[in-house]
Design a protein around this motif. Structure first.
Motif, mmCIF file in Angstrom:
data_model
loop_
_atom_site.group_PDB
_atom_site.id
_atom_site.type_symbol
_atom_site.label_atom_id
_atom_site.label_comp_id
_atom_site.label_asym_id
_atom_site.label_seq_id
_atom_site.Cartn_x
_atom_site.Cartn_y
_atom_site.Cartn_z
ATOM 1 N N GLU A 180 -57.853 -0.177 15.379
ATOM 2 C CA GLU A 180 -57.949 0.778 16.484
ATOM 3 C C GLU A 180 -57.138 2.042 16.232
ATOM 4 O OE1 GLU A 180 -57.229 -0.566 20.447
ATOM 5 O OE2 GLU A 180 -58.196 -2.504 20.100
ATOM 6 N N THR A 181 -55.948 1.873 15.661
ATOM 7 C CA THR A 181 -55.022 3.003 15.559
ATOM 8 C C THR A 181 -55.115 3.762 14.242
ATOM 9 O OG1 THR A 181 -53.249 1.558 14.719
ATOM 10 C CG2 THR A 181 -53.381 1.887 17.110
ATOM 11 N N ALA A 182 -55.810 3.202 13.256
ATOM 12 C CA ALA A 182 -55.908 3.871 11.956
ATOM 13 C C ALA A 182 -56.464 5.285 12.062
ATOM 14 C CB ALA A 182 -56.746 3.031 10.994
ATOM 15 N N PRO A 183 -57.509 5.524 12.867
ATOM 16 C CA PRO A 183 -58.018 6.900 12.957
ATOM 17 C C PRO A 183 -57.016 7.881 13.552
ATOM 18 C CG PRO A 183 -59.639 5.333 13.784
ATOM 19 C CD PRO A 183 -58.365 4.582 13.616
ATOM 20 N N CYS A 184 -56.000 7.356 14.251
ATOM 21 C CA CYS A 184 -54.988 8.213 14.888
ATOM 22 C C CYS A 184 -53.752 8.401 14.020
ATOM 23 C CB CYS A 184 -54.583 7.627 16.231
ATOM 24 S SG CYS A 184 -55.957 7.297 17.345
ATOM 25 N N GLY A 185 -53.742 7.791 12.838
ATOM 26 C CA GLY A 185 -52.611 7.955 11.936
ATOM 27 C C GLY A 185 -51.484 6.978 12.144
ATOM 28 N N VAL A 186 -51.658 5.986 13.015
ATOM 29 C CA VAL A 186 -50.649 4.947 13.223
ATOM 30 C C VAL A 186 -50.966 3.767 12.319
ATOM 31 C CG1 VAL A 186 -49.645 3.327 14.870
ATOM 32 C CG2 VAL A 186 -50.211 5.645 15.603
ATOM 33 N N SER A 187 -49.994 3.345 11.529
ATOM 34 C CA SER A 187 -50.193 2.205 10.649
ATOM 35 C C SER A 187 -49.613 0.943 11.279
ATOM 36 C CB SER A 187 -49.554 2.457 9.283
ATOM 37 O OG SER A 187 -48.186 2.808 9.417
ATOM 38 N N VAL A 188 -50.211 -0.192 10.957
ATOM 39 C CA VAL A 188 -49.788 -1.482 11.505
ATOM 40 C C VAL A 188 -49.629 -2.463 10.355
ATOM 41 C CG1 VAL A 188 -50.411 -3.427 12.993
ATOM 42 C CG2 VAL A 188 -50.944 -1.075 13.711
ATOM 43 N N GLY A 189 -48.478 -3.104 10.311
ATOM 44 C CA GLY A 189 -48.210 -4.089 9.274
ATOM 45 C C GLY A 189 -47.947 -5.462 9.859
ATOM 46 N N ILE A 190 -48.136 -6.484 9.032
ATOM 47 C CA ILE A 190 -47.852 -7.865 9.410
ATOM 48 C C ILE A 190 -46.909 -8.454 8.373
ATOM 49 C CG2 ILE A 190 -48.801 -10.149 9.894
ATOM 50 C CD1 ILE A 190 -51.498 -8.825 10.401
ATOM 51 N N ALA A 191 -45.824 -9.066 8.838
ATOM 52 C CA ALA A 191 -44.874 -9.729 7.947
ATOM 53 C C ALA A 191 -45.094 -11.234 8.027
ATOM 54 C CB ALA A 191 -43.442 -9.388 8.343
ATOM 55 N N TYR A 192 -45.563 -11.813 6.925
ATOM 56 C CA TYR A 192 -45.757 -13.263 6.825
ATOM 57 C C TYR A 192 -44.499 -13.850 6.198
ATOM 58 C CZ TYR A 192 -50.719 -12.176 7.522
ATOM 59 O OH TYR A 192 -51.920 -11.724 8.023
ATOM 60 N N LEU A 193 -43.722 -14.567 6.996
ATOM 61 C CA LEU A 193 -42.416 -15.044 6.543
ATOM 62 C C LEU A 193 -42.343 -16.566 6.606
ATOM 63 C CD1 LEU A 193 -40.180 -12.457 8.449
ATOM 64 C CD2 LEU A 193 -41.281 -12.214 6.212
ATOM 65 N N ASN A 194 -41.593 -17.138 5.676
ATOM 66 C CA ASN A 194 -41.359 -18.577 5.648
ATOM 67 C C ASN A 194 -40.037 -18.884 6.361
ATOM 68 O OD1 ASN A 194 -42.161 -21.201 4.990
ATOM 69 N ND2 ASN A 194 -41.147 -21.159 3.010
ATOM 70 N N TRP A 195 -39.486 -20.063 6.163
ATOM 71 C CA TRP A 195 -38.254 -20.493 6.828
ATOM 72 C C TRP A 195 -37.109 -19.528 6.519
ATOM 73 C CZ3 TRP A 195 -39.013 -24.498 10.060
ATOM 74 C CH2 TRP A 195 -40.074 -25.363 9.796
ATOM 75 N N ILE A 196 -36.353 -19.186 7.556
ATOM 76 C CA ILE A 196 -35.241 -18.247 7.424
ATOM 77 C C ILE A 196 -33.977 -18.898 7.979
ATOM 78 C CG2 ILE A 196 -34.442 -15.893 7.902
ATOM 79 C CD1 ILE A 196 -37.336 -15.204 8.647
ATOM 80 N N ASP A 197 -32.853 -18.621 7.365
ATOM 81 C CA ASP A 197 -31.582 -19.227 7.773
ATOM 82 C C ASP A 197 -31.061 -18.545 9.041
ATOM 83 O OD1 ASP A 197 -29.260 -20.677 7.871
ATOM 84 O OD2 ASP A 197 -28.224 -19.501 6.338
ATOM 85 N N THR A 198 -31.587 -18.966 10.181
ATOM 86 C CA THR A 198 -31.156 -18.450 11.480
ATOM 87 C C THR A 198 -30.681 -19.607 12.341
ATOM 88 O OG1 THR A 198 -33.343 -18.714 12.480
ATOM 89 C CG2 THR A 198 -32.893 -16.620 11.349
#
Length: 298
Positions: free
Chosen positions: A172-190
């Motif tokens: 939806e936002t690509a034509p407006c110049g807004v980029s969207v990313g997805i971070a695929y993450l595994n187990w994190i030490d939290t």
């Protein structure tokens, strides 16, 4: 300083769930690269402490990201006090584990509300500013977005949901110049993962995963990977990198996971954990109904 870093230096980023864990590490990584950071979340004192520790001009807003009205007001405040937002990192999230039938309906629903609805509310609140700045929205997802596992139905459903939401929003936002990313993450030490390890159901779940999928990474390493992807306005980031290959086999994963579960879980009963970690306890204490915050008596 790289060209990407020069473009980000002095600009404003929003990080939800910035009080601790990955959100705090992302905020620090952004600030170390010259970005001013607005921290949003439920834990007021922890958010304020994090803001004071950052080397750039940073502020905190105690807000429930599932509250539409409160988030609109927070977005207006961020713009007024820190300038237009260039980056939004939708990081806030909670988890629970255990058999679906035994799960507390309120806790199960809260996972969906925070992880999926909260991400959508975050995007809706800040997208007008991203459209003005031609900015970047990053959705923190998970290995659970690619392959759902038993005993984590709410978390897996929410993370599959945010993946689809982010993919739709990108188109939806690509034509407006807004980029969207997805971070695929595994187990994190939290603290959420450390809390999870106290429960038999979570220890069993991890023990049945292949060795690479059981590994736990530091928040600093994950934050570095995430922020580097933001600098590059990447459409995706996989950490660890081997997660990218799981996209090639995601079609067969449900069948494989079901076969493993049939062998390993048939005669086992596990107690539901409820919401995990300090962030989960904060989410349990605050619920939103009809645009207003009410205390959860449990």
């Amino acid at each position: 300083m790289t060209d990407h870093e020069r473009l980000l230096s002095g600009r404003t980023a929003v990080v939800t769930g910035g009080a601790r864990g990955l959100g705090k590490a992302i905020a620090k990584e952004l600030a170390d690269r010259g970005v001013n950071v607005a921290l949003l979340g439920l834990e007021e004192d922890a958010l304020a402490r994090t803001a004071t520790e950052l080397p750039t001009v940073s502020r905190s807003w105690p807000v429930d990201i599932t509250d539409d009205d409160a988030m609109v007001h927070a977005a207006e405040d961020v713009h007024r006090l820190m300038g237009p937002v260039l980056i939004v990192v939708a990081n806030a999230g909670v988890a629970e584990a255990g058999p679906f039938l035994d799960s507390d309906p309120a806790s199960w629903r809260r996972v969906i509300e925070v992880n999926l609805i909260g991400s959508a509310v975050t995007a809706r609140s800040f997208l007008p500013q991203l459209l003005d700045t031609r900015g970047h929205y990053l959705q923190i997802a998970s290995i659970a977005s690619i392959g759902a596992v038993p005993m984590m139905s709410a978390y897996c459903a929410s993370k599959a949901g945010v993946e689809s939401f982010a993919n739709s929003l990108r188109a939806e936002t690509a034509p407006c110049g807004v980029s969207v990313g997805i971070a695929y993450l595994n187990w994190i030490d939290t603290d959420m993962i450390r809390d999870a390890d106290r429960y038999t159901v979570m220890r069993k779940l991890r023990s049945h995963m292949p060795q690479p999928a059981r590994a736990v990474s530091s928040v600093e390493h994950m934050a570095h990977r995430v922020v580097t992807s933001v600098e590059r306005r990447a459409s995706s980031v996989y950490a660890p990198g081997w997660l990218r290959s799981s996209q090639l086999v995601r079609g067969v994963l449900p069948g494989v996971i079901t076969q493993v579960a049939r062998r390993k879980l048939t005669h086992s009963r596990y107690a539901a954990t409820g919401l995990l970690g300090a962030g989960g306890r904060a989410a349990r204490r605050a619920t939103v109904r009809n645009g207003g915050r009410t205390a959860d008596p449990r």
